[in-house]
Motif scaffolding. Structure first.
Motif, mmCIF file in Angstrom:
data_model
loop_
_atom_site.group_PDB
_atom_site.id
_atom_site.type_symbol
_atom_site.label_atom_id
_atom_site.label_comp_id
_atom_site.label_asym_id
_atom_site.label_seq_id
_atom_site.Cartn_x
_atom_site.Cartn_y
_atom_site.Cartn_z
ATOM 1 N N PHE A 174 44.315 -4.563 61.446
ATOM 2 C CA PHE A 174 44.313 -3.316 62.229
ATOM 3 C C PHE A 174 43.038 -2.538 61.881
ATOM 4 O O PHE A 174 42.734 -2.309 60.713
ATOM 5 C CB PHE A 174 45.559 -2.496 61.873
ATOM 6 N N LEU A 175 42.294 -2.169 62.920
ATOM 7 C CA LEU A 175 41.029 -1.481 62.676
ATOM 8 C C LEU A 175 41.178 0.036 62.832
ATOM 9 O O LEU A 175 41.894 0.512 63.706
ATOM 10 C CB LEU A 175 39.959 -1.966 63.678
ATOM 11 N N GLY A 176 40.472 0.743 61.996
ATOM 12 C CA GLY A 176 40.443 2.190 62.094
ATOM 13 C C GLY A 176 39.033 2.701 61.871
ATOM 14 O O GLY A 176 38.131 1.900 61.579
ATOM 15 N N PRO A 177 38.821 4.002 61.967
ATOM 16 C CA PRO A 177 37.486 4.551 61.736
ATOM 17 C C PRO A 177 37.085 4.456 60.256
ATOM 18 O O PRO A 177 37.951 4.418 59.381
ATOM 19 C CB PRO A 177 37.594 6.002 62.188
ATOM 20 N N ARG A 178 35.767 4.434 60.003
ATOM 21 C CA ARG A 178 35.314 4.329 58.617
ATOM 22 C C ARG A 178 35.631 5.597 57.847
ATOM 23 O O ARG A 178 35.991 5.580 56.688
ATOM 24 C CB ARG A 178 33.814 4.112 58.583
#
Ligand code: SF4
Ligand code: SF4
Length: 474
Positions: A467-471
Motif C-alpha cells: 500500500f503506497l502513501g505520501p512520503r
C-alpha cells in the motif's frame, strides 16, 4: 555383470538381423512363481488404470492430465495453471524417485509396473498364445501359407487387438479430457464430436501399431528410460542376472548328460538348454551379462528354475542379484546405500504429500492497478486501487466473499454491482477494490498489508499487498 569374451552381441540389437531386417521374437510362454506374481500385480494395475479416471474424490477426477486446458488432477488434488510449480515439483520428484529406485533396484519398474510391458506381456501376448499357441506353433504358423487356418487365426487376433486398442484409446482419452466429457461424447454420439473422434481413431491406430507390430522395439529403441540404464546401474544394482560363476564353472557351460559328474569335469550348472533365451520377450541371451534390451521381466528366472529343478540342481542360476552378490557370493543385503536411497525416497514422498496437503483450495491474488500510485480523499484518507482474482479449485461454489485488513485500521471497498462476490466451482471471480487508510495509521510510504479473505465468517485465504502513501504526512 562380467562381460563374456565375445562381445559382438553388443554391436547389434537382438531384434534386428545382420542385414538390418526385423528379427521377429516368438518368446516361449512363461510360467513359474515370478510369472504368477507378475500376473497378480498386472491385474491390480490394469484395474487401477481402467478405473482411475472414473473415480471421483470430492467431485474431482482421481487422475486427469488435461494438457489442452492445463488442468491436472493427481490423486484427486486438482492442479491449476497457478499450481504449475507444484506439478513441476512432483514431476521432478517422480524423476528423482525413478532414478534412485533404478540405481538401487535396476529395471524393476520395466518388468513389473510399466504399462507397455504389462499390456504387451500380460494382455496382447497372452491373447496371442491363446489363439496361435506357444512359440513353436507361432513360428510354424508364420512360415505356413495363407490357408484357412492362418487367415482365421490372424483375423481373429488382429480384430481382438484392435478392439483392445480402441478400449485403451478411450481410457487414454478419459485421462486427457476427463471421464465426464468422454461419457457425454459417447452418449451424444461420436459424430457430434468429430474433433474428439479423430484423435480417438489416431490413438487407437498408435496403440494397435505398438502392440501388434512395434512391440519390444518400444523398450529397446524408443524408451528413453531404457537408454539411461548404462549410466544408472552399477555393480551394486539388483538386476535379473545370470550367475556366471556358478553357470560356467572352470570349464564353461555344457549340455546335460545323465550320470555325468559335471563338477569333476569342471563344468558349471548351465546346461546350455537355451530355454532362458527362448522365453525372453526381447530376444536376448541373459548369459551375456546385463544388456540394454533386458526389461527385467523375470521370465528367464522362472524358466531356468524349471530346468534346475528337472536336473536336481538348486534354483537361482538366474536370479535377482547384483554383480557384487555374484562375484563375492554374498547373499542379498539391504546395504547402507540402499537404506540411504530408501530414506531419500521416503523424504521426497513426504515433501510431496506435505505440499499437497498444505495447498489451499482457494487462491487469492490482489495486485496494484498498473500505473496507479495513491489518491487523497478528504483531509487524511489515503486510497489505493487494486484488482483482485479469486480462484476456486473446489467442486463447490464459494459465496459471500468479503475482505478484511489484518493489523491495519482501514476499509476495503469492493467495486461490485451486486455487492456479493461468488466464486463458481472450479472457476474464478475477479474485479476491483479500493483500500482506504487514514494517513496517521500508515508507517511509511510503502506499507505491507495483509488481507484476509472470508467466505461468510470462514477465513479461506490470506494474501499480501503493498500500500503506497505520501512520503511526508505533514
Ligand atoms: S535356462 Fe538356465 S541352464 Fe538353460 S541355458 Fe539358460 S541359464 Fe543355462
Ligand atoms: S533377459 Fe530375462 S529378464 Fe531380461 S527381458 Fe529377457 S527374459 Fe526378461
Amino acid at each position: 555383470m562380467e562381460a563374456p569374451k565375445n562381445e559382438s552381441f553388443r554391436d547389434s540389437i537382438g531384434t534386428v538381423t545382420e542385414d538390418g531386417k526385423r528379427a521377429w521374437v516368438y518368446p516361449k510362454k512363461p510360467s513359474g512363481r515370478y510369472y504368477e506374481r507378475r500376473k497378480i500385480v498386472s491385474y491390480v494395475l490394469l484395474t487401477f488404470l481402467f478405473v482411475a479416471p472414473f473415480i471421483k474424490i470430492g467431485g474431482n477426477q482421481f487422475l486427469m492430465f488435461n494438457v489442452l486446458e492445463r488442468r491436472f488432477n493427481i490423486f484427486g488434488f486438482p492442479f491449476w495453471p497457478q499450481d504449475f510449480y507444484l506439478f513441476v515439483i512432483s514431476m521432478i520428484i517422480g524423476v528423482v524417485f525413478i532414478t534412485l529406485f533404478t540405481v538401487g533396484f535396476g529395471r524393476i519398474f520395466c518388468g513389473w509396473i510399466c504399462p507397455q510391458t504389462i499390456f504387451m506381456e500380460m494382455v496382447f501376448r497372452r491373447i496371442e498364445y491363446w489363439i496361435e499357441g506357444d512359440r513353436n506353433k507361432q513360428r510354424k504358423l508364420d512360415r505356413q501359407q495363407w490357408d484357412a487356418e492362418k487367415i482365421r487365426k490372424r483375423l481373429l487376433k488382429w480384430f481382438i487387438f484392435l478392439v483392445i486398442s480402441f478400449l485403451i484409446a478411450n481410457v487414454f482419452l478419459a485421462y486427457l479430457i476427463g471421464s465426464d466429457k468422454l461419457i457425454k461424447y459417447i452418449t451424444d454420439g461420436p459424430l457430434e464430436h468429430l474433433g474428439t473422434l479423430f484423435p480417438l481413431i489416431i490413438f487407437t491406430g498408435v496403440f494397435y501399431f505398438v502392440f501388434a507390430w512395434f512391440r519390444e522395439q518400444v523398450c529397446i529403441i524408443a524408451c528413453p528410460y531404457g537408454r539411461l540404464q548404462g549410466v544408472l546401474l552399477d555393480n551394486k544394482s539388483i538386476v535379473v542376472a545370470y550367475d556366471h560363476k556358478r553357470g560356467e564353472g572352470e570349464n564353461g557351460r555344457k549340455k546335460f548328460r545323465k550320470n555325468e559328474d559335471r563338477q569333476a569335469l569342471g563344468h558349471g550348472d548351465c546346461i546350455d538348454c537355451l530355454q532362458c533365451v527362448h522365453v525372453c520377450p526381447t530376444g536376448i541371451d541373459i548369459r551375456n551379462g546385463t544388456q540394454l534390451e533386458c526389461v527385467n521381466c523375470t521370465a528367464c528366472i522362472d524358466e531356468c528354475d524349471h530346468i534346475m529343478e528337472s536336473i536336481n540342481l538348486p534354483k537361482g542360476l538366474i536370479r535377482y542379484a547384483s554383480e557384487e552378490n555374484i562375484e563375492k557370493k554374498k547373499t542379498f543385503e539391504f546395504s547402507p546405500r540402499l537404506k540411504g536411497y530408501t530414506a531419500v525416497l521416503v523424504i521426497l514422498i513426504g515433501v510431496l504429500s506435505g505440499l499437497l496437503l498444505l495447498r489451499n483450495d482457494v487462491e487469492a491474488r490482489v495486485l496494484r492497478l498498473p500505473g496507479q500510485l495513491y489518491e487523497r480523499k478528504g483531509e487524511s484518507i489515503i486510497s489505493n486501487v487494486f484488482t483482485y482474482k479469486l480462484i476456486n479449485k473446489t467442486t463447490e461454489e464459494i459465496g459471500d466473499i468479503n475482505f478484511k485488513l489484518r493489523k491495519y485500521k482501514g476499509e476495503i471497498k469492493i467495486v461490485s454491482n451486486t455487492g456479493n462476490i461468488v466464486v463458481p466451482e472450479q472457476g474464478l471471480a475477479e474485479g476491483t477494490l479500493f483500500i482506504e487508510i487514514d494517513k496517521n495509521n500508515l508507517k511509511g510510504d510503502k506499507n505491507k498489508l495483509m488481507i484476509d479473505v472470508y467466505s461468510g465468517e470462514e477465513l479461506i485465504e490470506t494474501t499480501t499487498v503493498s500500500f503506497l502513501g505520501p512520503r511526508s504526512y505533514n
